[in-house]
Design a protein around this motif. Sequence first.
Motif, PDB file in Angstrom:
ATOM      1  N   ILE A   1       2.505   5.768   3.979  1.00 17.98           N
ATOM      2  CA  ILE A   1       1.614   5.649   3.724  1.00 17.98           C
ATOM      3  C   ILE A   1       0.813   6.882   3.707  1.00 17.98           C
ATOM      4  CG2 ILE A   1      -0.674   3.825   3.022  1.00 17.98           C
ATOM      5  CD1 ILE A   1       0.463   2.495   4.633  1.00 17.98           C
TER       6      ILE A   1
ATOM      7  N   LEU B   1       0.739  -1.246   0.033  1.00 15.13           N
ATOM      8  CA  LEU B   1       0.329   0.192   0.138  1.00 15.13           C
ATOM      9  C   LEU B   1       0.450   1.266   0.426  1.00 15.13           C
ATOM     10  CD1 LEU B   1      -2.925   0.963  -0.498  1.00 15.13           C
ATOM     11  CD2 LEU B   1      -2.310   0.278   2.839  1.00 15.13           C
ATOM     12  N   GLU B   2       0.512   2.438  -1.143  1.00 18.05           N
ATOM     13  CA  GLU B   2       1.130   3.233  -1.303  1.00 18.05           C
ATOM     14  C   GLU B   2       0.686   4.956  -0.602  1.00 18.05           C
ATOM     15  OE1 GLU B   2       2.486   4.000  -5.083  1.00 18.05           O
ATOM     16  OE2 GLU B   2       3.410   1.269  -5.095  1.00 18.05           O
TER      17      GLU B   2
ATOM     18  N   ARG C   1       4.856   4.036   7.754  1.00 18.47           N
ATOM     19  CA  ARG C   1       4.793   2.849   7.852  1.00 18.47           C
ATOM     20  C   ARG C   1       4.922   4.054   5.946  1.00 18.47           C
ATOM     21  NH1 ARG C   1       0.265  -1.818   6.217  1.00 18.47           N
ATOM     22  NH2 ARG C   1       1.861  -1.852   4.343  1.00 18.47           N
TER      23      ARG C   1
ATOM     24  N   LEU D   1      -0.385   5.453   9.413  1.00 18.64           N
ATOM     25  CA  LEU D   1       0.469   5.519   8.283  1.00 18.64           C
ATOM     26  C   LEU D   1       1.510   6.592   8.107  1.00 18.64           C
ATOM     27  CD1 LEU D   1      -3.162   6.399   6.622  1.00 18.64           C
ATOM     28  CD2 LEU D   1      -2.499   4.301   6.650  1.00 18.64           C
TER      29      LEU D   1
END
Length: 324
Positions: free
Chosen positions: A90, A67-68, A88, A85
């Motif tokens: 994201i 996931l981006e 990570r 988020l």
Amino acid sequence: MKKTILAFSRVSPSMLEPYADKYDIVIMSPELGDMDAQFEAALPRAHGLIGGNRRLGEVELASATNLEIISSISVGYDNYDLSYLNSRGIMLTNTPDVLNETTADLAFALILATARRIPELDAWTKDGNWTKTIDASHFGCDVHGKTLGIIGLGKIGEAIARRGRFGFGMDILYSGKTRKPKLEQELGARFVTQETLLGESDFVCPVVPLTPNTRNLISNSELAQMKPEGILINVSRGQVVDEEALIKALEAKAIRAAGLDVYVKEPLPDSRLFKLKNVVTVPHIGSATNETRNAMAQRALENLLMGLEGQWPRDLVNSQALRQ
């Protein structure tokens, strides 16, 4: 290898169709079975998520190893664990501004509906009770010329204030962290403390994001500061208002009425609120028009594609994620 987009709500297949050559696109649908199961099955290969009304944090995204970006079709983003988020890397985007006018329309619809007791008297009329000329027990209150108090004069609050000032000749009070001299001049608005706003306003509208500081912003003491004929309107987040305190105030008729679009728990199939005649309740429809929801989805799609293509999304919420 193509990146994968997972559309988990609020996006039509036709909107994503033009991008099918460049991306693998998974569109969840109730017709395909359990929505949670669909989400969990597609999540491990998803590079981008787009949708709304789904709580996403460490537990829910544990398998989202690719996931981006999450492109939320909403203004508020309290459903997302920003710290996680960020850790990570994201990206999270939202859709500000698109729904300002539509949400302000709804706020004013609730102001008018509560003041003039529209839902209550509609039901009374349809039940066959209109057998003689109505008396004072059915009267509402005026909106024009009254005082409108807005807690948090951001974009939506400003749009509500414009309707009140220029449409109904209302006096505008506002409170918040930031003073707005230009709006004071344009709207004749007066910057006051929250206590003064509560005590002087005929209609009180908190229009703030949900944060630790705004949770239960309106509770027992604040409701007690309102006029007995005051009306509370909430189109922001349910948790901004202490729901139990509001119910008690409405039951005791400590305030005249409330108009609510948002609640502590959503969806809400049953509530003591629904048994009260002096509250107007609608099911979180602030942005729920075809035009606005389509515009929000389009804005979210633009944000998503920018993020997946290595660009800085227009409405990036957490720039910290790009510094990881």
